[in-house]
Write an enzyme that holds these catalytic residues in place. Structure first.
Site, mmCIF file in Angstrom:
data_model
loop_
_atom_site.group_PDB
_atom_site.id
_atom_site.type_symbol
_atom_site.label_atom_id
_atom_site.label_comp_id
_atom_site.label_asym_id
_atom_site.label_seq_id
_atom_site.Cartn_x
_atom_site.Cartn_y
_atom_site.Cartn_z
ATOM 1 N N TYR A 37 29.770 34.368 43.342
ATOM 2 C CA TYR A 37 31.156 34.502 43.780
ATOM 3 C C TYR A 37 31.387 35.986 44.060
ATOM 4 O O TYR A 37 32.267 36.629 43.498
ATOM 5 C CB TYR A 37 32.138 33.948 42.741
ATOM 6 C CG TYR A 37 33.380 33.398 43.403
ATOM 7 C CD1 TYR A 37 33.313 32.214 44.143
ATOM 8 C CD2 TYR A 37 34.600 34.061 43.338
ATOM 9 C CE1 TYR A 37 34.432 31.711 44.792
ATOM 10 C CE2 TYR A 37 35.717 33.576 43.986
ATOM 11 C CZ TYR A 37 35.619 32.394 44.708
ATOM 12 O OH TYR A 37 36.725 31.901 45.362
ATOM 13 N N LEU A 38 30.557 36.487 44.935
ATOM 14 C CA LEU A 38 30.426 37.935 45.131
ATOM 15 C C LEU A 38 31.705 38.566 45.688
ATOM 16 O O LEU A 38 32.374 37.992 46.555
ATOM 17 C CB LEU A 38 29.282 38.222 46.102
ATOM 18 C CG LEU A 38 27.890 37.725 45.665
ATOM 19 C CD1 LEU A 38 26.849 38.083 46.728
ATOM 20 C CD2 LEU A 38 27.484 38.298 44.305
ATOM 21 N N HIS A 42 30.327 43.656 43.304
ATOM 22 C CA HIS A 42 28.895 43.348 43.358
ATOM 23 C C HIS A 42 28.228 44.070 44.532
ATOM 24 O O HIS A 42 27.109 44.570 44.420
ATOM 25 C CB HIS A 42 28.670 41.846 43.578
ATOM 26 C CG HIS A 42 29.231 40.968 42.505
ATOM 27 N ND1 HIS A 42 30.294 40.118 42.716
ATOM 28 C CD2 HIS A 42 28.869 40.799 41.213
ATOM 29 C CE1 HIS A 42 30.558 39.458 41.599
ATOM 30 N NE2 HIS A 42 29.715 39.849 40.671
ATOM 31 N N ASP A 155 32.088 45.556 32.890
ATOM 32 C CA ASP A 155 31.538 44.888 31.700
ATOM 33 C C ASP A 155 30.816 45.947 30.864
ATOM 34 O O ASP A 155 29.586 45.942 30.754
ATOM 35 C CB ASP A 155 30.604 43.763 32.129
ATOM 36 C CG ASP A 155 31.355 42.674 32.872
ATOM 37 O OD1 ASP A 155 32.186 42.007 32.257
ATOM 38 O OD2 ASP A 155 31.136 42.526 34.091
#
Ligand code: PAF
Length: 295
Positions: A37-38, A42, A155
């Site tokens: 689900y770029l 990304h 993250d």
């Protein structure tokens, strides 16, 4: 761009790429691991990978091992055709898109244990999550044998743990952490943003606003961790629909919370629920983050 879905095909294509590279005299391989689900976050990793390597590989795999039973594995957004198109347009050379049976032909009996770094923050709220992340990342490192792997700063705990795993388990590769890509209004890009309603999306902006306020106070010279934490929490409190899991300052190496002064820098980390969607974000304060002088 070559797309492969099995480990056998991957091995064959990597051997071919390495042989070509040997002929051409280059041959560094970069890996961008993703769950698909770029988005631009990304694709920025791909750009950075391109600067650092001759061959850019990307993996797209929604890793069941890192989702607890009550989490969003089934509804996690997926768009394999769109991902392949975006990866190709951005210049990925090799796309690895295995299915679950290919990567986990049987229930794994051995997992990577993340240790103390995973006991706080995301790890406390999502027990087992980082064992799942590190296990799949270790598998991808073994399968692709990259020279460099790229992860997003959003993250941060994941990136810190991957770095620690690479160092502690002697994986022969560099880990590069790339700054978070944000929407023009400040929202950190995330595949999970698609879950947000229009109203929730507006509410979610409080996360980046709180981080920006703390960053501003740091630039103005504030070094008391408690004061900086309070500044962020006050901002978050102004949006009561957003339910905060944590907002804290942590040591950049150990991710232990900081109390007292934080002259050497800190990670400011936030996680919150907006409706049913859980979002995380962070900023890193370093002595070079800049010191603004009042004019
Ligand atoms: O950040 C992600 O997308 C995932 O956690 C990762 C690193 C691809 C492992 O599944």
């Amino acid at each position: 761009m070559l797309t492969v879905t099995t480990r056998a095909e991957l091995r064959a294509e990597l051997a071919r790429a390495r042989a070509d590279a040997a002929v051409l005299g280059g041959g560094r391989l970069a890996l961008v691991p993703t769950m698909g689900y770029l988005h631009e976050g990304h694709l920025t990793l791909v750009d950075e990978a391109r600067r650092r390597a001759d061959v850019v590989a990307m993996s797209v795999f929604v890793n069941p091992l890192q989702f607890a039973p009550q989490e969003d594995l089934a509804r996690y957004p997926r768009d394999p055709d769109g991902d392949a198109e975006k990866a190709r347009e951005r210049g990925v050379d090799l796309l690895f898109m295995p299915d679950v049976a290919e990567l986990y032909p049987h229930e794994p009996r051995v997992l990577v244990t993340p240790g103390a770094l995973a006991e706080r923050w995301e790890g406390a709220i999502r027990p087992g999550h980082f064992a799942g992340v590190l296990t799949v990342v270790a598998k991808l490192f073994h399968l692709l044998q990259p020279d460099v792997a790229l992860f997003g700063q959003k993250d941060l705990q994941q990136a810190t743990l991957v770095r620690a795993m690479v160092r502690d388990l002697d994986f022969p590769l560099d880990v590069v952490v790339v700054p978070t890509v944000r929407e023009p209004d400040g929202l950190a890009m995330s595949s999970r943003n698609v879950y947000l309603s229009r109203e929730e999306r507006g509410q979610a902006l409080v996360l980046s606003r709180a981080l920006r306020r703390v960053e501003h106070a740091w630039r103005m010279g504030e070094r008391q961790a408690d004061t900086l934490r309070e500044i962020g929490r006050d901002e978050l409190g102004a949006q009561p629909q957003v339910s905060v899991d944590y907002f804290s300052l942590a040591d950049l190496e150990t991710l232990e919370p900081i109390f007292g002064t934080c002259d050497h820098g800190a990670a400011v980390m936030v996680a919150a629920r907006v409706g049913r969607t859980r979002l995380i974000d962070n900023v890193i304060l370093t002595p070079n983050t800049g010191h603004v002088t009042r004019s």
